[in-house]
Enzyme design. Structure first.
Site, PDB file in Angstrom:
ATOM      1  N   PRO A 276      24.266  19.733 -12.718  1.00 16.88           N
ATOM      2  CA  PRO A 276      24.105  19.196 -14.077  1.00 16.88           C
ATOM      3  C   PRO A 276      25.409  19.277 -14.862  1.00 16.88           C
ATOM      4  O   PRO A 276      26.137  20.271 -14.790  1.00 16.88           O
ATOM      5  CB  PRO A 276      23.028  20.104 -14.695  1.00 16.88           C
ATOM      6  CG  PRO A 276      22.314  20.712 -13.534  1.00 16.88           C
ATOM      7  CD  PRO A 276      23.323  20.840 -12.443  1.00 16.88           C
ATOM      8  N   GLY A 277      25.708  18.218 -15.599  1.00 17.43           N
ATOM      9  CA  GLY A 277      26.854  18.212 -16.490  1.00 17.43           C
ATOM     10  C   GLY A 277      28.159  17.795 -15.869  1.00 17.43           C
ATOM     11  O   GLY A 277      29.207  17.872 -16.525  1.00 17.43           O
ATOM     12  N   LYS A 280      27.627  12.500 -13.975  1.00 21.57           N
ATOM     13  CA  LYS A 280      26.974  11.446 -13.183  1.00 21.57           C
ATOM     14  C   LYS A 280      26.611  10.250 -14.054  1.00 21.57           C
ATOM     15  O   LYS A 280      26.865   9.088 -13.690  1.00 21.57           O
ATOM     16  CB  LYS A 280      25.726  12.015 -12.502  1.00 21.57           C
ATOM     17  CG  LYS A 280      26.026  13.154 -11.534  1.00 21.57           C
ATOM     18  CD  LYS A 280      24.786  13.621 -10.819  1.00 21.57           C
ATOM     19  CE  LYS A 280      23.816  14.295 -11.760  1.00 21.57           C
ATOM     20  NZ  LYS A 280      24.333  15.555 -12.299  1.00 21.57           N
ATOM     21  N   THR A 281      26.025  10.505 -15.209  1.00 17.68           N
ATOM     22  CA  THR A 281      25.674   9.404 -16.118  1.00 17.68           C
ATOM     23  C   THR A 281      26.930   8.723 -16.649  1.00 17.68           C
ATOM     24  O   THR A 281      26.972   7.491 -16.788  1.00 17.68           O
ATOM     25  CB  THR A 281      24.826   9.949 -17.284  1.00 17.68           C
ATOM     26  OG1 THR A 281      23.684  10.631 -16.765  1.00 17.68           O
ATOM     27  CG2 THR A 281      24.363   8.812 -18.172  1.00 17.68           C
ATOM     28  N   GLU A 497      31.150  50.249 -18.402  1.00 12.75           N
ATOM     29  CA  GLU A 497      32.082  49.124 -18.286  1.00 12.75           C
ATOM     30  C   GLU A 497      33.439  49.560 -17.767  1.00 12.75           C
ATOM     31  O   GLU A 497      34.099  48.824 -17.021  1.00 12.75           O
ATOM     32  CB  GLU A 497      32.219  48.431 -19.646  1.00 12.75           C
ATOM     33  CG  GLU A 497      30.914  47.898 -20.224  1.00 12.75           C
ATOM     34  CD  GLU A 497      30.202  46.928 -19.294  1.00 12.75           C
ATOM     35  OE1 GLU A 497      30.900  46.263 -18.486  1.00 12.75           O
ATOM     36  OE2 GLU A 497      28.965  46.837 -19.357  1.00 12.75           O
ATOM     37  N   ASP A 573      22.844  44.579 -12.617  1.00 11.36           N
ATOM     38  CA  ASP A 573      23.809  44.919 -11.574  1.00 11.36           C
ATOM     39  C   ASP A 573      23.106  45.204 -10.253  1.00 11.36           C
ATOM     40  O   ASP A 573      23.540  44.750  -9.182  1.00 11.36           O
ATOM     41  CB  ASP A 573      24.642  46.138 -11.987  1.00 11.36           C
ATOM     42  CG  ASP A 573      25.477  45.859 -13.232  1.00 11.36           C
ATOM     43  OD1 ASP A 573      25.788  44.678 -13.465  1.00 11.36           O
ATOM     44  OD2 ASP A 573      25.805  46.816 -13.949  1.00 11.36           O
TER      45      ASP A 573
END
Length: 711
Positions: A276-277, A280-281, A497, A573
Site C-alpha cells: 500500500p502507498g 499503483k493508482t 532503553e 520485545d
C-alpha cells in the site's frame, strides 16, 4: 504534484465527452443539482396535497343522522305532500331531536331534498341547525344550513316495505344505486401510499444519483478525458522499473499499427502489484495521461451491490461503454474486493460476488472479446485473486510496484518538496537515507509533517530539524512530554532503553542506533531505541537474526540485573524475539532440526508480518514439540549471551542510563561519546564479521541507590 481540474459546468467538456468534466454523468456516483431539486419539489408537493386533503376531509359538512330521525322526516314530508299539514301549520316539514353529544341541545332537521339508498347505508342532504334549550336562547337568527348526512339501517322485509311506502308518499327523489365513496373512505391510506412513493423516489435518486430502480445495473465508472489527466510518467518518481514495464502499453495505444504489422496483439490487462502507498493508482493515472485515450476509473467494490445480479450487469455495462470508446483504459482499484478466489467459497455458484467475477472473466477474454480495451487493476493482495484472472489472455502482465530504494526515495522527495520552502542546509539524500522502508505515501506525509512543524515554530523555511522530528513522528508516534512518570518507572525505562542501545552498539552485525529516548511516544511506548540501516538490505543472515534477538532481550535483562525484578514493558520485545526464533526454525531452516520448512506462507508478500495468520502447517504433534523445544533453546542461548554482554559492560550501561535521565534523548553521536569515555578496552563483541577479544570492563561501583541519590 498538481492535478488540473475544470468546472463541471464547462459546455465544451460536456460536448466533447457527453458528460461533465469530473467524469460524473447521470449514472455517476452522486446526485446532481437537478436531482436534489426534484427531490425538494416532491416533498413540497406531498406536503401541500396532505394539507389540502386534510382540510377537505376534516372540514366537511357531513353529519350522522339516526335512522329513526330519517323515518320521522319522511313522515313529515309525507304529511306535507298529502295535504295533512295545511293552514297555519303549513310550511317546510321539520323534525326536532335531541343532540347525541349534549341532551340539553336540540337539532332541527327540515327540507329533505334527496336520498340515495344503498344496501345498508343511506345518504342525502338536509337542512340542519342546532337549537339551544327552550327559553334560554333566541334561535330566530340561527339560519339553517344544508348538510350532507348518512345513516345505517338494518335490512329486513318489514323495514324495506316501510321505507318504500314513506319515500313514495313523501315525494322525495331517491335511487337504489350504491354511492362511490372510495376516495372519502380511503383518503388517508392513499395519502400515506403517495408519501411512501415520493420518499422512495427521493432515496433512489440519492443512492448513486439514479433515477429509476433499473439504473442500478449501470456502471459507476468515471470517465476522464485527456484534459482531466495531467499526470505523466515524470510525476511517478521512484518506481522507474514499473514505469518501464508499462511504457509498452502506452506505445501500443499510440502506435498500434507498428505492433499489428508484426502480428502482435494488445495486452488484455495489466495488474499492478505492490505494498500500500507505493503509487499503483498514480502509475495508472500516468498511463492514461501519457496514452491520451479515454480512461474509466472505479473501485472493485463499486460492482458489488445489495441486489443479486447488479454487479454482473455493471461489468457488462462498463465494457459496453468502453468498447464504444475504444481504444480506452479501464482502471479497477482494489481488485481483490471483486476477484477473490472462488475455491474457498462455501456458498453456491449463485453468490453475487462470484457472478460479478464470472462476468469480468467473460468480458476480458470470453467468446466475444473486446478489442482495444485495456484493463489495468491494482491490488496489494495478489495471493487472494482467482487463478482465472491471472492467466495469459486476461491479465497478461503483472507489474511489481515495490518499495523505493534510496535513489527512489530521493526522487519522490524532490517531487513532494516542489511546493515547500526548504532551508539551504536540507539534504534530501540524507533524508532518503534515514527513511528506509518508507513508500511514496509515507514520504508525502513526512514532507507535510515537516512543513507543519516549521509553521508551528514560526520559521521561514523547513530545516533538517523538522524533517528529523517528522521521521520520529511517523515511525514512533507523537511525543507526549506532558505524561508524568514516577521516578522508579522513569529509571526502569532508562535502563531498559540504555540496554537496547548498548547491545546494538556492541554487536558488529546490527543496524546503527540513531536515537535513544525515554520520552513517551505513540499509544503505549514509554521509551524507544531507533535503529536505521546504513544501506538497503534484502537478506538477513543467521548471525544478524540472532543479534536482533539479543538487542530485543537486552531491555528485560537489564531490568532483572539492576532492579532485581522485571516489568510488563518488554511484552512487544518478547513477542518479536519469539517470532524471530520461530521463523528461524520453521521458515529458514536455521536450527538443529535441519534445512526444513515447516510452514507454507499464504499471506501477502507485501504486507507486514507476511499476512498475519496466512500460514498453513503440515506436521504432527511430535514435530510440534520438537519445534517448541528448539525455539526455547534458541531464545535461552540468546538470553545467556546477552546477559554476558550486559554484565561485562555494566559501567557503560550505568553511564548511558545516567545520560538519558539527564537529557531524556540522545543521538548516535552522543551515544558513541559516552561509550568511548566509559569503556576500558575493545568494544565490539567477537563475531564472524570482525573477530576482536572481549572487552575488559571493570566492575561498576555505583548501584541503583547511588543513581537515585545522584538524581
Amino acid at each position: 504534484m498538481s492535478e488540473k481540474k475544470r468546472s463541471s459546468r464547462d459546455p465544451e467538456d460536456k460536448e466533447s465527452r457527453g458528460k461533465n468534466s469530473t467524469g460524473k454523468d447521470s449514472r455517476g456516483d452522486g446526485p446532481s443539482r437537478e436531482t436534489r431539486g426534484s427531490g425538494v419539489w416532491l416533498v413540497i408537493i406531498a406536503v401541500v396535497v396532505a394539507v389540502m386533503l386534510s382540510a377537505t376531509m376534516f372540514n366537511n359538512n357531513e353529519i350522522q343522522m339516526p335512522y329513526p330521525v330519517l323515518e320521522r322526516l319522511l313522515e313529515a314530508h309525507a304529511e306535507a305532500n298529502t295535504g295533512g299539514n295545511q293552514g297555519e301549520n303549513a310550511g317546510v316539514p321539520k323534525v326536532v331531536v335531541d343532540s347525541p353529544s349534549d341532551p340539553s341541545e336540540k337539532w332541527e332537521f327540515s327540507d329533505l331534498q334527496l336520498v340515495l339508498l344503498g344496501e345498508n347505508k343511506i345518504t342525502g342532504t338536509v337542512m340542519w341547525r342546532p337549537l339551544s334549550a327552550p327559553g334560554e336562547v333566541d334561535d330566530s337568527e340561527n339560519v339553517p344550513l344544508q348538510k350532507s348526512f348518512w345513516t345505517i339501517r338494518d335490512r329486513n322485509e318489514t323495514q324495506d316495505a316501510r321505507m318504500d311506502q314513506l319515500v313514495s308518499q313523501s315525494g322525495v327523489n331517491w335511487d337504489n344505486a350504491r354511492p362511490n365513496t372510495f376516495l372519502a373512505d380511503n383518503w388517508f391510506n392513499l395519502l400515506m401510499l403517495a408519501a411512501i412513493i415520493a420518499i422512495g423516489a427521493i432515496m433512489l435518486r440519492r443512492i448513486g444519483g439514479v433515477g429509476s430502480p433499473m439504473s442500478f445495473s449501470r456502471s459507476r465508472g468515471k470517465l476522464h478525458g485527456q484534459e482531466d489527466l495531467s499526470i505523466t510518467f515524470e510525476d511517478a518518481a521512484g518506481i522507474d522499473e514499473a514505469v518501464e514495464e508499462v511504457r509498452e502499453v502506452v506505445d501500443f495505444l499510440k502506435n498500434s499499427e507498428k505492433y499489428q504489422a508484426l502480428g502482435g496483439r494488445i495486452p488484455k490487462g495489466v495488474l499492478l502489484v505492490g505494498p500500500p502507498g507505493t503509487g499503483k493508482t498514480l502509475l495508472a493515472k500516468a498511463i492514461a495521461g501519457e496514452a491520451g485515450v479515454p480512461f474509466f476509473s472505479l473501485s472493485g467494490s463499486d460492482f458489488v451491490e445489495m441486489f443479486v445480479g447488479v454487479g454482473a450487469a455493471r461489468v457488462r455495462d462498463m465494457f459496453q461503454q468502453a468498447t464504444s470508446r475504444a481504444p480506452c483504459i479501464i482502471f479497477i482499484d482494489e481488485l481483490d474486493a471483486l476477484g477473490k478466489s472462488r475455491s474457498g467459497s462455501v456458498v453456491g455458484g449463485h453468490d453475487e460476488r462470484e457472478q460479478t467475477l464470472n462476468a469480468l472473466l467473460v468480458e476480458m477474454d470470453g467468446f466475444d472479446s473486446n478489442n482495444g480495451v485495456i484493463v489495468i487493476a491494482a491490488t496489494n493482495r495478489p495471493e487472494t485473486l482467482d487463478p482465472a484472472l491471472l492467466r495469459p489472455g486476461r491479465f497478461d502482465r503483472q507489474v511489481l510496484v515495490d518499495r523505493p530504494d534510496v535513489a527512489g526515495r530521493e526522487a519522490i522527495l524532490k517531487v513532494h518538496v516542489k511546493s515547500v520552502k526548504l532551508a539551504d542546509e536540507v539534504d534530501l539524500r540524507h533524508i532518503a537515507s534515514i527513511t528506509s522502508g518508507f513508500v511514496g505515501a509515507d514520504l508525502a506525509n513526512l514532507v507535510n509533517e515537516a512543513a507543519l512543524l516549521a509553521a508551528r515554530a514560526n520559521k521561514n523555511a523547513v530545516s533538517t530539524t523538522e524533517f528529523d522530528e517528522a521521521v520520529d513522528r511517523v515511525t514512533a508516534g507523537l511525543e507526549k512530554k506532558n505524561r508524568v512518570m514516577n521516578e522508579d518507572e522513569k529509571i526502569r525505562v532508562a535502563y531498559h532503553e540504555a540496554a537496547h542501545a548498548l547491545v546494538a552498539a556492541a554487536l558488529p552485525n546490527t543496524d546503527p542506533v540513531h536515537k535513544v529516548s525515554i520520552i513517551p511516544r505513540g499509544f503505549a511506548a514509554l521509551g524507544y531505541t531507533m535503529q536505521r540501516p546504513e544501506s538497503e538490505r534484502y537478506l538477513m543472515t543467521k548471525l544478524e537474526l540472532e543479534s536482533r534477538m539479543k538487542v530485543l532481550l537486552a531491555g528485560t535483562l537489564a531490568e532483572e540485573m539492576v532492579m532485581q525484578d522485571i516489568s510488563t514493558g518488554a511484552q512487544n520485545d518478547l513477542e518479536r524475539c519469539t517470532e524471530i526464533a520461530r521463523s528461524m526454525v520453521m521458515d529458514y531452516g536455521m536450527s538443529r532440526l535441519g534445512r526444513i520448512n515447516y510452514r507454507r506462507s499464504t499471506g501477502s508478500a507485501f504486507l507486514a508480518g507476511g499476512g498475519g495468520n496466512g500460514h498453513s502447517t503440515s506436521y504432527g504433534e511430535d514435530t510440534a514439540k520438537m519445534i517448541d523445544k528448539e525455539v526455547a533453546r534458541i531464545v535461552e542461548e540468546a538470553l545467556g549471551q546477552t546477559r554476558d554482554i550486559l554484565a561485562q559492560r555494566r559501567e557503560v550501561l550505568e553511564a548511558i542510563t545516567q545520560r538519558l535521565l539527564e537529557v531524556e534523548a540522545i543521538d548516535n553521536t552522543e551515544l558513541m561519546r559516552v561509550i568511548e569515555e566509559t569503556s576500558a578496552g575493545p568494544w565490539l563483541v567477537p563475531g564472524t564479521i570482525t573477530e576482536k577479544p572481549r572487552a575488559q570492563i571493570r566492575k561498576p561501583e555505583n548501584d541503583l541507590d547511588t543513581l537515585k541519590d545522584a538524581n
